[in-house]
Write a protein that holds these residues in place. Sequence first.
Motif, PDB file in Angstrom:
ATOM      1  N   LEU A 213       0.823  -1.211   0.000  1.00 30.84           N
ATOM      2  CA  LEU A 213       0.000   0.000   0.000  1.00 30.84           C
ATOM      3  C   LEU A 213       0.857   1.261   0.000  1.00 30.84           C
ATOM      4  O   LEU A 213       0.487   2.274  -0.610  1.00 30.84           O
ATOM      5  CB  LEU A 213      -0.922   0.015   1.224  1.00 30.84           C
ATOM      6  N   SER A 214       1.983   1.182   0.677  1.00 28.22           N
ATOM      7  CA  SER A 214       2.877   2.350   0.716  1.00 28.22           C
ATOM      8  C   SER A 214       3.310   2.739  -0.684  1.00 28.22           C
ATOM      9  O   SER A 214       3.194   3.899  -1.095  1.00 28.22           O
ATOM     10  CB  SER A 214       4.139   2.040   1.532  1.00 28.22           C
ATOM     11  N   VAL A 215       3.814   1.746  -1.384  1.00 28.90           N
ATOM     12  CA  VAL A 215       4.333   2.016  -2.727  1.00 28.90           C
ATOM     13  C   VAL A 215       3.207   2.433  -3.667  1.00 28.90           C
ATOM     14  O   VAL A 215       3.328   3.405  -4.419  1.00 28.90           O
ATOM     15  CB  VAL A 215       5.060   0.766  -3.277  1.00 28.90           C
ATOM     16  N   TRP A 216       2.120   1.706  -3.586  1.00 29.29           N
ATOM     17  CA  TRP A 216       0.970   2.001  -4.442  1.00 29.29           C
ATOM     18  C   TRP A 216       0.457   3.419  -4.168  1.00 29.29           C
ATOM     19  O   TRP A 216       0.229   4.213  -5.080  1.00 29.29           O
ATOM     20  CB  TRP A 216      -0.137   0.972  -4.185  1.00 29.29           C
ATOM     21  N   GLY A 217       0.323   3.743  -2.880  1.00 27.04           N
ATOM     22  CA  GLY A 217      -0.214   5.052  -2.489  1.00 27.04           C
ATOM     23  C   GLY A 217       0.702   6.183  -2.900  1.00 27.04           C
ATOM     24  O   GLY A 217       0.262   7.229  -3.376  1.00 27.04           O
ATOM     25  N   LYS A 218       1.993   5.952  -2.743  1.00 28.14           N
ATOM     26  CA  LYS A 218       2.978   6.964  -3.116  1.00 28.14           C
ATOM     27  C   LYS A 218       2.876   7.281  -4.602  1.00 28.14           C
ATOM     28  O   LYS A 218       2.873   8.448  -5.010  1.00 28.14           O
ATOM     29  CB  LYS A 218       4.370   6.439  -2.746  1.00 28.14           C
TER      30      LYS A 218
END
Length: 528
Positions: A213-218
């Motif tokens: 989610l971190s990477v996707w959200g970023k």
Amino acid sequence: MKKSVINAIHEILQREFVLEKPANLSFGHYATPIAFSLAKELKKSPMLIAEELCSAFGSQPMFKEVTAIKGYINFKLSETFLDTYATWALQNEERFGSDRQECSILLEYVSANPTGPLHIGHARGAVIGDSLYKIGRHLGYNIVSEYYINDAGNQVDLLGLSLFLAGREHILGLDVTWPEEFYRGEYIIDLAHIAKAELGSVIFEKEDNIATLSVWGKDKMLELIKSNLADVGIVFENFVSEKSLYDQWDASFQKLQRNNKTYQEGGKTWIRSTELGDEKDRVVVRDDGRPTYLAGDIIYHDNKFQRGYDQYINIWGADHHGYIARVKAAINFLGYDENKLEVILAQMVSLLKGGEPYKMSKRAGNFILMSDVVAEIGSDALRFVFLSKKSDTQLEFDIDVFKQEDSNNPIFYINYAHARINQVFAKAGKTIEDVRSIPLVGLNEEAQNLLFSALLLPEVLEDAFSSRQVQKVTEYLKALAASLHKFYNENRVVGSMDEDKLLKLLAMVGLSLRVGLKLIGIRAKEKM
RNA sequence: GCGCUCGUAGCUCAAUUGGAUAGAGCAACGGACUUCGGAUCCGUAGGUUGUAGGUUCGACUCCUGUCGGGCGCACCA
């Protein structure tokens, strides 16, 4: 224009001098106070010196007259010189004022964390940076715009966690305990819904997915930021990811080590930034081996300087001013000239609406979203406000003013001047081509002054760029528009004896308005 | 407390980077239309540049003190 005047004067005087504009245009177009600085050396009064120097200028095609007034030497340009220049400008059209420069510049700005939409504080640095970029390009500098993405470190993890928890609470309907620090604001919840649509709600089930989610959200946030920027006409050439730089940490670190600018203490690695005026030495690697934010910036600036630009400009929010000393120290320790880096600080902005403090957006999480302000007053107005003030003063503006369509609103005023010129051409049934080669001689004084103002654009741009003060451009455009309106009210163009000459004059004014606006990211209106 | 920064007309801001009489807009008041669109223009009024010193031919600008506002003072970014 200024350059050729300087050259001509230099040829006669054979020494360095300051060329400025007289307080009063009736004195002349340019002036120099050189006699004052010579007074001591020559042990003579400035007035005497000025008069002697004046007589050194015989009859020159460039100058109509050279006079000494109260110690100043004033230069009045000849009509033919101004006309030749104007004709040349009109042939160059949108390239008027462009030039070639040897200097290469890397300009970094915005660089907002990819953890949320841009807010109004970012907007100021963004439009100032973009306008400097556009002006620099026009002037012929090899200038490159860059956005540094802070995609490593806690804040991206925090974004993932915030999305994860928001998903659990709002999509899975679970009870969650929120940690003390997390990203709030409705955009997180909106984003969680998008995550559900793209990744499925399973993503919120296991904590293992937080990293995903971190990477996707970023990435999503970066897209949002790019589209926010595009809405005000800003497109970056380069994006540099912090994360991608960490491979180069060893190389950068070794440089520092070789110069003996780091040391170990308490299991941490420190950099000796106090040697160059920082308040204290800074940790670059924590005791658990994780690099600090400064480490990223060290690699990044190492990377920048390896690319070999002549100058580096960073535009930062004023709250980062304490950071300048350590970054400059690091650049020096890496073996580069830290004076090549220049940091422009963009001060805080507070918004008013109808005299009251602007309501913060819940959606943003207590920030005013840049996109909300753009939606309300438009890109042109937003740009203009921020570009009208020096970047280092705190600024307050009322957005209602920019919704008015009268002289309260400077963009409106300038656009009206530009549209007016088109109107006159339409009325006369002529085009610029029809009048471009008409010699501008025998104009009245007002017309000559207006012509001169219009021809000043290139030097205003150069001045604004080299002093990094874009408000000089907006000031100039306001003044030029005012001169045009005044002239329009006092002089009839269509049907006059001098119709073609005056049309050429207006064309010149229109060109400067158009090019000036373009370089601050605003398209001049043909019609209102 | 320390550091950086800002302080200019009632308000929002300029001032050619040390130069000539500190200028614009708004707000206030008074004028200009059988007009190339008055969406404009002209005029009046408004200032000891926070304050006290200093530097020099000359200071809004540079230096020192002082008062006031803002922002920093992380192993967060």
